[in-house]
Write an enzyme that holds these catalytic residues in place. Structure first.
Site, mmCIF file in Angstrom:
data_model
loop_
_atom_site.group_PDB
_atom_site.id
_atom_site.type_symbol
_atom_site.label_atom_id
_atom_site.label_comp_id
_atom_site.label_asym_id
_atom_site.label_seq_id
_atom_site.Cartn_x
_atom_site.Cartn_y
_atom_site.Cartn_z
ATOM 1 N N HIS A 41 10.397 20.080 16.731
ATOM 2 C CA HIS A 41 8.941 20.192 16.568
ATOM 3 C C HIS A 41 8.414 21.520 17.106
ATOM 4 O O HIS A 41 7.386 22.013 16.644
ATOM 5 C CB HIS A 41 8.275 19.018 17.288
ATOM 6 N N ASN B 50 0.836 -1.203 0.000
ATOM 7 C CA ASN B 50 0.000 0.000 0.000
ATOM 8 C C ASN B 50 0.870 1.253 0.000
ATOM 9 O O ASN B 50 2.013 1.233 0.469
ATOM 10 C CB ASN B 50 -0.870 0.063 1.264
#
Length: 268
Positions: free
Chosen positions: A79, A62
């Protein structure tokens, strides 16, 4: 191999157990919801390439799409604005992904108050019973929130979830050697942390700004002892990445079942 041979033998015999702290990742995995004027994290999505068919008769695979901060994931210092210029995910030294763990149990407080904020007093009380936090280790917060993981609405809870108070986050960042914190909730901060007047999102600001890390959406913390386990976080080494989905594992010396596990068995 003198040091590793006994560990290999203990793993083979089952004397040391590998406990998976990772919540399985799927299209149903909850993702954090930010105010609508801000950018949003993408939930997990997959697109079939082939499944033993004309596009690939002998193989199944996938394509996937998701945010770096979907599911059980790792927060790197870069972050947050306070960690700008510090390590991205690919730059984190591998040795800093492995360390001893301490488990702080605040389930009772979180059950009584979903906005419960962990304080220095909580950690001081823990230390009185169990000793100091382990050097260069993980502090894992057991809130009972993992019991909500199968129900996204209960898990996100309208933005209400327990976490760490501002002063406690600053102390962990500046006064301890912990590698970082691990939580069962959708992010390393309390659900209401964006509205804190003194410092919004204090865990992100203080811990990431100090070069420490975050682990989120953990489960199975009830299978760890309060001290004595070893935790390994394995994020994808995304170059420039602010975070990554991660497999988080713990090595636990197998002993008698915890008292609360016996209680659950009796209830069944």
């Amino acid at each position: 191999m003198a040091l590793l041979d006994p560990l290999a033998s203990a793993l083979l015999s089952g004397a040391v157990e590998v406990v998976d702290l990772t919540t399985p990742l799927s299209e149903h995995t909850p993702v954090i919801e930010l105010p609508p004027e801000l950018g949003q994290a993408r939930p997990f999505e997959r697109e079939l390439i082939s499944r033993y068919d004309a596009n690939g008769p002998e193989f199944y695979w996938n394509n996937i799409r998701l945010s770096e901060h979907t599911g059980t994931h790792f927060d790197a210092p870069v972050h947050w604005l306070s960690g700008r210029g510090l390590d991205d995910v690919a730059s984190v030294p591998p040795a800093r992904l492995v360390g001893p763990a301490a488990v702080l149990d605040v389930r009772a407080q979180a059950a009584a108050d979903p906005d419960y904020l962990i304080t220095r007093e909580d950690l001081d009380g823990w230390a009185e019973q169990h000793g100091p936090l382990p050097e260069h280790g993980w502090l894992l917060l057991r809130t009972g929130w993992d019991a909500r993981a199968e129900d996204p609405d209960r898990f996100l809870n309208g933005g209400r979830s327990p976490g760490i108070g501002t002063e406690c986050a600053r102390w962990l960042a500046e006064e301890t050697s912990v590698l970082g914190i691990g939580v069962e909730t959708v992010g390393i901060d309390a659900g209401a942390a964006g509205s804190f007047a003194d410092r919004p999102f204090p865990c992100h600001w203080h811990l990431l700004g100090a070069g420490k890390y975050g682990l989120t959406q953990l489960r199975n913390l009830d299978r760890l002892p309060v001290t004595g386990s070893m935790v390994m976080a394995a994020p994808l080494p995304i170059v420039g990445g602010s975070g990554s989905p991660a497999r988080v594992l713990a090595l636990v010396e197998k002993t008698e079942k915890p008292a609360d596990e016996h209680e659950h068995e009796h209830e069944r």
